[in-house]
Design a protein around this motif. Structure first.
Motif, mmCIF file in Angstrom:
data_model
loop_
_atom_site.group_PDB
_atom_site.id
_atom_site.type_symbol
_atom_site.label_atom_id
_atom_site.label_comp_id
_atom_site.label_asym_id
_atom_site.label_seq_id
_atom_site.Cartn_x
_atom_site.Cartn_y
_atom_site.Cartn_z
ATOM 1 N N LYS A 71 -17.191 -9.730 -8.242
ATOM 2 C CA LYS A 71 -16.474 -10.671 -7.378
ATOM 3 C C LYS A 71 -15.884 -9.950 -6.174
ATOM 4 C CE LYS A 71 -15.281 -14.204 -10.798
ATOM 5 N NZ LYS A 71 -14.189 -15.017 -11.383
ATOM 6 N N LEU A 72 -15.734 -10.712 -5.094
ATOM 7 C CA LEU A 72 -15.239 -10.174 -3.846
ATOM 8 C C LEU A 72 -13.811 -9.669 -3.984
ATOM 9 C CD1 LEU A 72 -15.696 -9.914 -0.694
ATOM 10 C CD2 LEU A 72 -14.618 -12.175 -0.536
ATOM 11 N N ARG A 73 -13.582 -8.457 -3.499
ATOM 12 C CA ARG A 73 -12.247 -7.904 -3.410
ATOM 13 C C ARG A 73 -12.121 -7.135 -2.099
ATOM 14 N NH1 ARG A 73 -8.180 -9.519 -6.698
ATOM 15 N NH2 ARG A 73 -7.200 -7.478 -6.452
ATOM 16 N N TYR A 74 -10.880 -7.026 -1.611
ATOM 17 C CA TYR A 74 -10.603 -6.211 -0.441
ATOM 18 C C TYR A 74 -9.729 -5.044 -0.876
ATOM 19 C CZ TYR A 74 -12.453 -10.073 2.298
ATOM 20 O OH TYR A 74 -13.279 -11.040 2.817
ATOM 21 N N ALA A 75 -9.811 -3.949 -0.137
ATOM 22 C CA ALA A 75 -9.177 -2.719 -0.602
ATOM 23 C C ALA A 75 -8.573 -1.938 0.549
ATOM 24 C CB ALA A 75 -10.206 -1.852 -1.337
ATOM 25 N N VAL A 76 -7.684 -1.008 0.182
ATOM 26 C CA VAL A 76 -7.132 -0.008 1.090
ATOM 27 C C VAL A 76 -7.519 1.356 0.539
ATOM 28 C CG1 VAL A 76 -5.069 0.891 2.217
ATOM 29 C CG2 VAL A 76 -5.167 -1.529 1.553
ATOM 30 N N ASN A 77 -8.253 2.123 1.323
ATOM 31 C CA ASN A 77 -8.734 3.434 0.886
ATOM 32 C C ASN A 77 -9.448 3.362 -0.456
ATOM 33 O OD1 ASN A 77 -7.662 4.389 3.231
ATOM 34 N ND2 ASN A 77 -6.119 5.707 2.301
ATOM 35 N N GLY A 78 -10.228 2.298 -0.636
ATOM 36 C CA GLY A 78 -11.043 2.155 -1.831
ATOM 37 C C GLY A 78 -10.315 1.612 -3.043
ATOM 38 N N VAL A 79 -9.038 1.245 -2.896
ATOM 39 C CA VAL A 79 -8.245 0.732 -4.022
ATOM 40 C C VAL A 79 -7.823 -0.693 -3.723
ATOM 41 C CG1 VAL A 79 -6.223 1.076 -5.476
ATOM 42 C CG2 VAL A 79 -7.420 3.058 -4.520
ATOM 43 N N SER A 80 -8.179 -1.618 -4.616
ATOM 44 C CA SER A 80 -7.801 -3.018 -4.503
ATOM 45 C C SER A 80 -6.611 -3.269 -5.422
ATOM 46 C CB SER A 80 -8.979 -3.913 -4.895
ATOM 47 O OG SER A 80 -8.669 -5.280 -4.721
ATOM 48 N N PHE A 81 -5.535 -3.810 -4.866
ATOM 49 C CA PHE A 81 -4.298 -3.944 -5.621
ATOM 50 C C PHE A 81 -4.417 -5.012 -6.692
ATOM 51 C CE2 PHE A 81 -0.013 -5.564 -6.399
ATOM 52 C CZ PHE A 81 0.674 -4.378 -6.642
ATOM 53 N N ASP A 131 13.396 5.547 6.451
ATOM 54 C CA ASP A 131 14.849 5.655 6.293
ATOM 55 C C ASP A 131 15.434 4.547 5.432
ATOM 56 O OD1 ASP A 131 14.384 3.566 8.009
ATOM 57 O OD2 ASP A 131 15.627 4.324 9.649
ATOM 58 N N ASN A 132 14.587 3.843 4.696
ATOM 59 C CA ASN A 132 15.044 2.702 3.909
ATOM 60 C C ASN A 132 14.509 2.835 2.492
ATOM 61 O OD1 ASN A 132 16.356 0.303 3.417
ATOM 62 N ND2 ASN A 132 14.933 -0.985 4.539
ATOM 63 N N VAL A 133 15.369 3.268 1.579
ATOM 64 C CA VAL A 133 14.961 3.497 0.193
ATOM 65 C C VAL A 133 14.524 2.183 -0.448
ATOM 66 C CG1 VAL A 133 15.785 4.192 -2.100
ATOM 67 C CG2 VAL A 133 16.421 5.526 -0.074
ATOM 68 N N GLY A 134 13.478 2.236 -1.261
ATOM 69 C CA GLY A 134 13.045 1.036 -1.978
ATOM 70 C C GLY A 134 11.565 1.034 -2.263
ATOM 71 N N MET A 135 11.100 -0.098 -2.743
ATOM 72 C CA MET A 135 9.679 -0.336 -3.024
ATOM 73 C C MET A 135 9.223 -1.385 -2.010
ATOM 74 S SD MET A 135 7.326 0.628 -5.397
ATOM 75 C CE MET A 135 8.193 0.998 -6.927
ATOM 76 N N TRP A 136 8.366 -0.998 -1.054
ATOM 77 C CA TRP A 136 8.068 -1.836 0.101
ATOM 78 C C TRP A 136 6.587 -2.194 0.167
ATOM 79 C CZ3 TRP A 136 12.376 -3.687 1.843
ATOM 80 C CH2 TRP A 136 13.550 -2.907 1.779
ATOM 81 N N ASN A 137 6.318 -3.455 0.464
ATOM 82 C CA ASN A 137 4.957 -3.969 0.518
ATOM 83 C C ASN A 137 4.289 -3.616 1.853
ATOM 84 O OD1 ASN A 137 3.300 -7.176 0.602
ATOM 85 N ND2 ASN A 137 2.773 -5.441 -0.675
ATOM 86 N N MET A 138 3.156 -2.931 1.767
ATOM 87 C CA MET A 138 2.285 -2.678 2.922
ATOM 88 C C MET A 138 1.064 -3.551 2.725
ATOM 89 S SD MET A 138 1.779 -0.804 5.707
ATOM 90 C CE MET A 138 0.442 -0.278 6.779
ATOM 91 N N GLY A 193 -6.377 -8.243 -2.683
ATOM 92 C CA GLY A 193 -6.137 -6.838 -2.979
ATOM 93 C C GLY A 193 -5.880 -5.904 -1.829
ATOM 94 N N GLN A 194 -5.910 -6.377 -0.582
ATOM 95 C CA GLN A 194 -5.700 -5.448 0.530
ATOM 96 C C GLN A 194 -4.201 -5.302 0.806
ATOM 97 O OE1 GLN A 194 -7.590 -5.677 4.746
ATOM 98 N NE2 GLN A 194 -9.039 -4.722 3.331
ATOM 99 N N GLN A 195 -3.557 -4.623 -0.096
ATOM 100 C CA GLN A 195 -2.124 -4.354 -0.038
ATOM 101 C C GLN A 195 -1.816 -3.234 -1.010
ATOM 102 O OE1 GLN A 195 0.622 -6.921 -2.182
ATOM 103 N NE2 GLN A 195 -1.066 -8.190 -2.906
ATOM 104 N N PHE A 196 -0.658 -2.640 -0.869
ATOM 105 C CA PHE A 196 -0.126 -1.719 -1.868
ATOM 106 C C PHE A 196 1.379 -1.636 -1.631
ATOM 107 C CE2 PHE A 196 -1.204 0.964 1.743
ATOM 108 C CZ PHE A 196 -0.119 1.819 1.864
ATOM 109 N N TYR A 197 2.067 -0.877 -2.470
ATOM 110 C CA TYR A 197 3.509 -0.702 -2.318
ATOM 111 C C TYR A 197 3.809 0.755 -1.996
ATOM 112 C CZ TYR A 197 4.397 -5.443 -3.751
ATOM 113 O OH TYR A 197 4.438 -6.812 -3.786
ATOM 114 N N LEU A 198 4.724 0.923 -1.046
ATOM 115 C CA LEU A 198 5.176 2.244 -0.630
ATOM 116 C C LEU A 198 6.555 2.476 -1.240
ATOM 117 C CD1 LEU A 198 4.658 4.725 1.275
ATOM 118 C CD2 LEU A 198 6.002 3.478 2.986
#
Length: 552
Positions: free
Chosen positions: A364-374, A492-499, A510-515
């Motif tokens: 099935k179709l997925r999108y990825a960042v650097n080969g990884v689909s979230f 400069d902002n501590v946390g778990m942030w969505n890219m 899937g074209q996302q990850f968390y920083l």
């Protein structure tokens, strides 16, 4: 830490007292948002939409720099729901981000109250639903953060200002669109463009008076397309982009990419008639177009019959993007000039290259960042990190560079991947687009300095063309087909942030990850504690208590 529940409770209460004292001097603004389904027909076809307080689009949220926002969201949908805040940076507070990696969904029939502060922010932004494919059903509205009265702005006060929410739109219900994606199909081309939730003949009107100047706050709240915005026979002066005052260039039209917001001034200095606002898709084989009307008060003149057209080529858009720069002498949210932060003289500690790609997972179709689909999970990553719950996400799962054949259809990894980073590091991120469609990227919790963009491939020599003096600072940036965009970010902002991709089908697939912006110390100076009203779900629900930070 050990101790009785009473001791822990007193400690939490003391922490919140300290936290409250840091913002007590700023006013509080209260909003109550009720989320329901309702019937609309903006394109002449009856469909189900998400309404906020019975409205489509939802009500505008207005505040002033440093105001505290208390926003109670009541979910009257029959499924879980979350609102997110596109551009509101939540300084020290990723607990309020409103995405699945940081917050548990609001269950049907229940409410959640967001506690946020517009800390050192101004500008034009918007809110939207972030779960499932709810964004395609509406539920969005404008956010306007005004400057404090004692902080000068680099333009005279306008006679009035208008919010203009533009976006592509489907006549299919969001559940049908989500079903297409879940089955492995791509979405069809949108059915139309909406301006403030309307299209001709029930279009939006903006009334002006001869000789006066007006501000338009424009946001592209659509699912995928870049939209060109123009006012017939009028020039526009760009004054602000996502919280940054810009050099005040004049434009006949402006490209607003998916997820982006900006402000313009225009003066009603033409003969007193009606004029079209024209919004049209860019970089598409078929051009969709929608109109609104600028109506001069007292005029009985009809709208001109002929509609002007926006530009067609990528070079126009690329050159326009490069012309958008920071006004270094203007005050920002504080009296000090925007140019007082010399980002170009800070040493870069890490270079990250991010490539968008399309692939298959299980056929099935997925999108990825650097080969990884979230891969979404039932426990917010922020809660898993806080409670030290193992097995929820893979820290370091996103490599710092794309695979060599990142644009090819291939099997990609489906993984709940988190990129780790250090608090107060200064990183270079290069967004690389190996495909023929334009891309748009957003990072929650931060603004980025857009130092360079071009067509072709990025190389280390590309740094020679970087703007290290007055690059625009914003939270959403486009990457042109077969091109690249480079940004510098102060983490400069501590946390778990969505890219994420702002092309919403790609983000959903899937074209996302968390920083994870990490610090080993625990201080209110860096991050607020878990809110007292935090919802617990998934594996975090089994913890049964809220304990001090316990990191991976």
């Amino acid at each position: 830490m050990t101790g009785s529940k009473e001791t822990v409770g007193l400690l939490v209460a003391f922490i919140y007292t300290l936290m409250a004292s840091t913002v007590a001097g700023a006013p509080y603004r209260f909003y109550d948002l009720e989320v329901t389904y309702g019937d609309i027909n903006p394109l002449g076809v009856a469909q189900q939409a998400i309404l906020i307080n019975g409205q489509f689009p939802g009500p505008k949220i207005e505040c002033q720099t440093n105001d505290n926002l208390i926003i109670n969201v009541r979910n009257n949908l029959p499924e879980p729901f979350l609102l997110s805040w596109n551009g509101l940076q939540h300084r020290k507070n990723s607990w309020q981000d409103g995405v699945s990696g940081t917050n548990c969904p609001i269950p049907p029939g229940q409410n959640f109250t967001y506690h946020m502060q517009a800390k050192d922010q101004i500008g034009s932004f918007f809110y939207f639903p972030s779960l499932a494919f709810h964004k395609s059903a509406g539920g969005f509205g404008a956010i306007c953060i005004h400057s404090r009265p004692l902080v000068p702005v680099p333009f005279s006060p306008p006679a009035d200002e208008y919010t203009v929410l533009i976006g592509d739109w489907y006549t299919s219900n969001h559940t049908d669109l989500q079903g297409m994606l879940d089955s492995g199909s791509e979405l069809p081309f949108p059915d139309g463009i909406l301006i403030n939730g309307k299209r001709r003949p029930n279009r939006a009107d903006f009334t002006v008076e001869q000789g006066k100047t007006y501000r338009l706050r424009i946001s592209n709240v659509g699912l995928q397309n870049t939209l060109n915005f123009l006012i017939q026979d009028h020039n526009m002066t760009l004054i602000e982009v996502e919280g940054t005052h810009t050099i005040q260039n004049s434009y006949t039209s402006l490209d607003v990419h998916a997820g982006q917001s900006l402000s313009v001034l225009f003066t009603a200095n033409r003969p007193a008639k009606d004029y079209h606002i024209v919004v049209s898709t860019r970089f598409t084989n078929t051009t969709l177009r929608s109109t609104a009307v600028v109506h001069y008060a007292g005029s009985s003149g009809p709208t001109f019959d002929s509609l002007p057209s926006g530009p067609k080529d990528i070079d126009f858009s690329l050159n326009q993007a490069r012309s958008i720069r920071t006004n270094l002498t203007a005050s920002g949210p504080r009296p000090n000039p925007q140019g007082s932060y010399h980002y170009g003289s800070i040493n870069v500690t890490r270079t990250i290259r991010l490539g968008n790609s399309v692939g298959l997972v299980g056929g099935k179709l997925r999108y990825a960042v650097n080969g990884v689909s979230f891969a979404e999970v039932d426990t917010p990553l922020k809660l898993a990190d806080y409670y030290n719950i193992s097995g929820v996400f893979q820290l370091g799962g996103i490599p710092d560079a794309p695979p060599a054949d990142g644009g090819a259809i291939e099997e990609v990894r489906n993984e709940t991947a988190v990129m780790d980073s250090d608090h107060r590091s200064f990183v270079e991120v290069v967004l690389e687009n190996s495909e023929d469609s334009i891309q748009s990227w957003h990072l929650d919790g931060h603004s980025v300095f857009v130092v360079g963009m071009d067509l072709g491939s990025w190389s280390e020599q590309s740094r020679d063309s970087y703007n290290l003096v007055d690059a625009i600072s914003r939270c959403t940036v486009q990457v042109y087909p077969r091109g690249w965009t480079a940004v510098l970010i102060a983490l400069d902002n501590v946390g778990m942030w969505n890219m994420r991709s702002e092309v919403w089908a790609r983000r959903y697939l899937g074209q996302q990850f968390y920083l994870r912006v990490y610090t080993p110390t625990h201080s209110l100076r860096d991050e607020f504690p878990i809110p007292d009203n935090a919802l617990l779900c998934g594996r975090a629900a089994a913890t049964g208590s809220r304990l001090p930070f316990s990191r991976h």
